[in-house]
Write an enzyme that holds these catalytic residues in place. Sequence first.
Site, PDB file in Angstrom:
ATOM      1  N   ASP A 177      27.625  41.696  47.237  1.00 46.01           N
ATOM      2  CA  ASP A 177      28.417  41.375  46.056  1.00 46.01           C
ATOM      3  C   ASP A 177      27.380  41.706  44.843  1.00 46.01           C
ATOM      4  OD1 ASP A 177      30.719  40.575  44.575  1.00 46.01           O
ATOM      5  OD2 ASP A 177      29.310  38.986  44.197  1.00 46.01           O
ATOM      6  N   SER A 178      27.848  41.815  43.596  1.00 44.26           N
ATOM      7  CA  SER A 178      27.107  41.651  42.635  1.00 44.26           C
ATOM      8  C   SER A 178      26.624  40.756  42.037  1.00 44.26           C
ATOM      9  CB  SER A 178      28.112  42.435  41.340  1.00 44.26           C
ATOM     10  OG  SER A 178      29.116  41.542  41.070  1.00 44.26           O
TER      11      SER A 178
ATOM     12  N   TYR B 188      28.851  43.569  37.075  1.00 42.29           N
ATOM     13  CA  TYR B 188      28.988  44.780  37.160  1.00 42.29           C
ATOM     14  C   TYR B 188      30.209  45.363  36.295  1.00 42.29           C
ATOM     15  CZ  TYR B 188      25.874  45.997  41.147  1.00 42.29           C
ATOM     16  OH  TYR B 188      24.943  46.014  42.030  1.00 42.29           O
ATOM     17  N   GLY B 189      31.038  44.357  35.942  1.00 39.13           N
ATOM     18  CA  GLY B 189      32.493  44.784  35.518  1.00 39.13           C
ATOM     19  C   GLY B 189      32.504  45.547  34.313  1.00 39.13           C
TER      20      GLY B 189
ATOM     21  N   CYS C  51      33.034  42.969  46.656  1.00 35.56           N
ATOM     22  CA  CYS C  51      33.099  43.056  45.099  1.00 35.56           C
ATOM     23  C   CYS C  51      33.992  44.017  44.833  1.00 35.56           C
ATOM     24  CB  CYS C  51      31.642  43.586  44.804  1.00 35.56           C
ATOM     25  SG  CYS C  51      31.564  44.089  43.099  1.00 35.56           S
ATOM     26  N   ASN C  52      34.866  43.553  44.223  1.00 36.05           N
ATOM     27  CA  ASN C  52      36.205  44.341  43.803  1.00 36.05           C
ATOM     28  C   ASN C  52      35.681  45.606  42.749  1.00 36.05           C
ATOM     29  OD1 ASN C  52      39.177  43.228  44.381  1.00 36.05           O
ATOM     30  ND2 ASN C  52      37.820  41.546  44.108  1.00 36.05           N
ATOM     31  N   THR C  53      34.781  45.369  41.944  1.00 35.85           N
ATOM     32  CA  THR C  53      34.281  46.480  40.903  1.00 35.85           C
ATOM     33  C   THR C  53      33.658  47.562  41.941  1.00 35.85           C
ATOM     34  OG1 THR C  53      33.979  45.000  39.205  1.00 35.85           O
ATOM     35  CG2 THR C  53      32.896  46.981  38.940  1.00 35.85           C
TER      36      THR C  53
ATOM     37  N   GLU D  98      28.804  32.547  37.063  1.00 35.32           N
ATOM     38  CA  GLU D  98      27.208  33.291  37.486  1.00 35.32           C
ATOM     39  C   GLU D  98      26.158  32.164  36.576  1.00 35.32           C
ATOM     40  OE1 GLU D  98      25.803  35.542  39.278  1.00 35.32           O
ATOM     41  OE2 GLU D  98      27.367  36.474  40.230  1.00 35.32           O
TER      42      GLU D  98
ATOM     43  N   CYS E 121      38.725  39.655  41.798  1.00 40.99           N
ATOM     44  CA  CYS E 121      37.361  39.614  41.658  1.00 40.99           C
ATOM     45  C   CYS E 121      37.091  38.410  42.718  1.00 40.99           C
ATOM     46  CB  CYS E 121      36.773  39.350  40.249  1.00 40.99           C
ATOM     47  SG  CYS E 121      35.258  38.929  40.023  1.00 40.99           S
ATOM     48  N   THR E 122      36.134  38.662  43.432  1.00 44.46           N
ATOM     49  CA  THR E 122      35.573  37.617  44.465  1.00 44.46           C
ATOM     50  C   THR E 122      35.003  36.300  43.766  1.00 44.46           C
ATOM     51  OG1 THR E 122      33.706  38.861  44.991  1.00 44.46           O
ATOM     52  CG2 THR E 122      35.593  39.065  46.438  1.00 44.46           C
ATOM     53  N   HIS E 123      34.679  36.611  42.634  1.00 43.58           N
ATOM     54  CA  HIS E 123      33.897  35.452  41.756  1.00 43.58           C
ATOM     55  C   HIS E 123      35.152  34.244  41.468  1.00 43.58           C
ATOM     56  CE1 HIS E 123      30.519  38.034  40.824  1.00 43.58           C
ATOM     57  NE2 HIS E 123      29.905  37.080  40.492  1.00 43.58           N
TER      58      HIS E 123
END
Length: 277
Positions: free
Chosen positions: A11-12, A43-44, A74-76, A159, A193-195
């Site tokens: 993931d980012s 990353y978005g 990570c979706n992005t 983050e 978004c996995t966040h």
Amino acid sequence: MLTNGPIGVFDSGIGGLTVFGSIAKLLPQYDYVYLGDNKRSPYGDRTFNTIHEYTWECVQWLFKQGCPLVILACNTASAKALRTIQQKDLKDDYADRRVLGVIRPTAEVIGDYSSSKKIGVLGTAGTVQSGSYKLEINKFFPDLKVYQQACPLWVPLIENGEYNKPGSDYFVRLYLDELMAQSPDIDTLLLACTHYPLLQDRIQAALPQHIKVVGQGEIVAHSLADYLQRHPEMETKITRGGTRNFFTTTDDTEQFDKTASIFFPDAVKAGFVNVEG
């Protein structure tokens, strides 16, 4: 020649831990290596080429750890890098490895959650601009109407450890109001978004009770289990020791360890790595 090794999860930043936690719970027998590119997160809002470059660097690092299979949690990265990696990069030097994303398995089932056939997708600017979810969802649910909303401030909140503080409520409602203004009939929200599952309680509290909020962790975990069952040639390459090793690209690992402890009952001690160039 490819030797046996762990499953890699990338993931980012820390968001992929929401997916990794579900995978490890459902499939605890395998060994895993998690890599978060926290140094270069988020990353978005980055360009297609930059996202591909960063993602491929991280995937190659996981390959060097012996991973025969890598999950882009990570979706992005799944939206902007996965196809190039699968169709070009792997063929050059890693034809025996596999890289999977989170968009397709989610698109395959998300329509089953909605009664109104109108869903909202909450994601990063990069994921929304790619149009990947609309494209993939319409392959499986052509009668589903998909509304999208970019939430550029959510990942920085998470983050930086601000997601569980009262001040985050303002930013949660800001983007939810913009999305719901697109259609009052939306009855399902996908956290693309996995966040975002770290904000899920606040998101649900800001919505009418009949609106479902769907995260990706369990969806991706069950999809991976199905993939391994259908591909025994890959499943037999994954080692079974139940180990979980964590790495991050920032030399300040304390915040990563703190967040990881939310998803993993044992204390997490991440290692620092440099994946660049």
